[in-house]
Design a protein around this motif. Structure first.
Motif, PDB file in Angstrom:
ATOM      1  N   PRO A   1      14.156 -35.377  -3.851  1.00 32.05           N
ATOM      2  CA  PRO A   1      15.390 -34.996  -3.148  1.00 32.05           C
ATOM      3  C   PRO A   1      15.206 -33.732  -2.310  1.00 32.05           C
ATOM      4  CG  PRO A   1      15.503 -34.318  -5.424  1.00 32.05           C
ATOM      5  CD  PRO A   1      14.197 -35.052  -5.263  1.00 32.05           C
TER       6      PRO A   1
ATOM      7  N   LEU B   1      25.430 -35.530  -4.471  1.00 36.36           N
ATOM      8  CA  LEU B   1      24.289 -34.634  -4.458  1.00 36.36           C
ATOM      9  C   LEU B   1      23.109 -35.326  -5.137  1.00 36.36           C
ATOM     10  CD1 LEU B   1      23.837 -31.807  -3.363  1.00 36.36           C
ATOM     11  CD2 LEU B   1      24.187 -30.930  -5.646  1.00 36.36           C
ATOM     12  N   GLY B   2      22.000 -35.404  -4.443  1.00 37.73           N
ATOM     13  CA  GLY B   2      20.838 -36.121  -4.945  1.00 37.73           C
ATOM     14  C   GLY B   2      20.655 -37.454  -4.258  1.00 37.73           C
ATOM     15  N   GLN B   3      21.621 -37.847  -3.460  1.00 36.87           N
ATOM     16  CA  GLN B   3      21.550 -39.107  -2.711  1.00 36.87           C
ATOM     17  C   GLN B   3      21.912 -38.858  -1.258  1.00 36.87           C
ATOM     18  OE1 GLN B   3      24.365 -41.479  -4.796  1.00 36.87           O
ATOM     19  NE2 GLN B   3      23.097 -41.683  -6.607  1.00 36.87           N
ATOM     20  N   LEU B   4      21.472 -37.731  -0.737  1.00 39.82           N
ATOM     21  CA  LEU B   4      21.807 -37.358   0.631  1.00 39.82           C
ATOM     22  C   LEU B   4      20.837 -37.991   1.621  1.00 39.82           C
ATOM     23  CD1 LEU B   4      22.467 -33.572   0.028  1.00 39.82           C
ATOM     24  CD2 LEU B   4      24.155 -35.347   0.366  1.00 39.82           C
TER      25      LEU B   4
ATOM     26  N   THR C   1      18.504 -32.233  -0.843  1.00 39.69           N
ATOM     27  CA  THR C   1      19.288 -31.677  -1.938  1.00 39.69           C
ATOM     28  C   THR C   1      18.704 -30.335  -2.383  1.00 39.69           C
ATOM     29  OG1 THR C   1      19.899 -33.892  -2.666  1.00 39.69           O
ATOM     30  CG2 THR C   1      20.141 -32.124  -4.269  1.00 39.69           C
ATOM     31  N   CYS C   2      17.382 -30.254  -2.473  1.00 41.05           N
ATOM     32  CA  CYS C   2      16.725 -28.995  -2.852  1.00 41.05           C
ATOM     33  C   CYS C   2      17.016 -27.896  -1.832  1.00 41.05           C
ATOM     34  CB  CYS C   2      15.223 -29.197  -2.976  1.00 41.05           C
ATOM     35  SG  CYS C   2      14.736 -30.205  -4.375  1.00 41.05           S
TER      36      CYS C   2
ATOM     37  N   ASP D   1      16.751 -37.437   1.676  1.00 28.84           N
ATOM     38  CA  ASP D   1      16.069 -37.463   0.386  1.00 28.84           C
ATOM     39  C   ASP D   1      15.100 -38.641   0.383  1.00 28.84           C
ATOM     40  OD1 ASP D   1      17.498 -35.310  -0.460  1.00 28.84           O
ATOM     41  OD2 ASP D   1      18.900 -36.440  -1.704  1.00 28.84           O
TER      42      ASP D   1
ATOM     43  N   ILE E   1      20.709 -26.747  -2.282  1.00 30.38           N
ATOM     44  CA  ILE E   1      20.848 -25.926  -3.489  1.00 30.38           C
ATOM     45  C   ILE E   1      20.228 -24.557  -3.270  1.00 30.38           C
ATOM     46  CG2 ILE E   1      20.092 -25.702  -5.897  1.00 30.38           C
ATOM     47  CD1 ILE E   1      20.511 -28.738  -6.138  1.00 30.38           C
TER      48      ILE E   1
END
Length: 70
Positions: A50, A31-34, A53-54, A37, A57
């Motif tokens: 990101p 998560l955060g490196q999808l 990722t946002c 992003d 979430i």
């Protein structure tokens, strides 16, 4: 007002504990490196946003809030 102070203290303490766990374990996996992003590095500058990722979430929190309202 006294109960609000207790609630804020407990929530703050929970955030500190969760933050420490995530910090020591290296985060939330991928998560955060999808893919999707935005990551731009030019010279000494780095820009990272990101966006995917946002969105994920946001969807997860929306589903949780919808679930608990019912």
């Amino acid at each position: 007002m006294h109960d609000l102070g207790k609630l804020l203290f407990v929530l703050g303490l929970a955030l500190v504990i969760v933050g420490a766990i995530l910090w020591k374990t290296g985060g939330l996996g991928g998560l955060g490196q999808l893919p999707g992003d935005i990551f731009i590095r030019k010279g000494n500058s780095t820009f990272y946003f990101p966006i995917v990722t946002c969105i994920i979430i946001s969807i997860a929190l929306s589903l949780l809030s919808w679930f608990f309202r019912k």
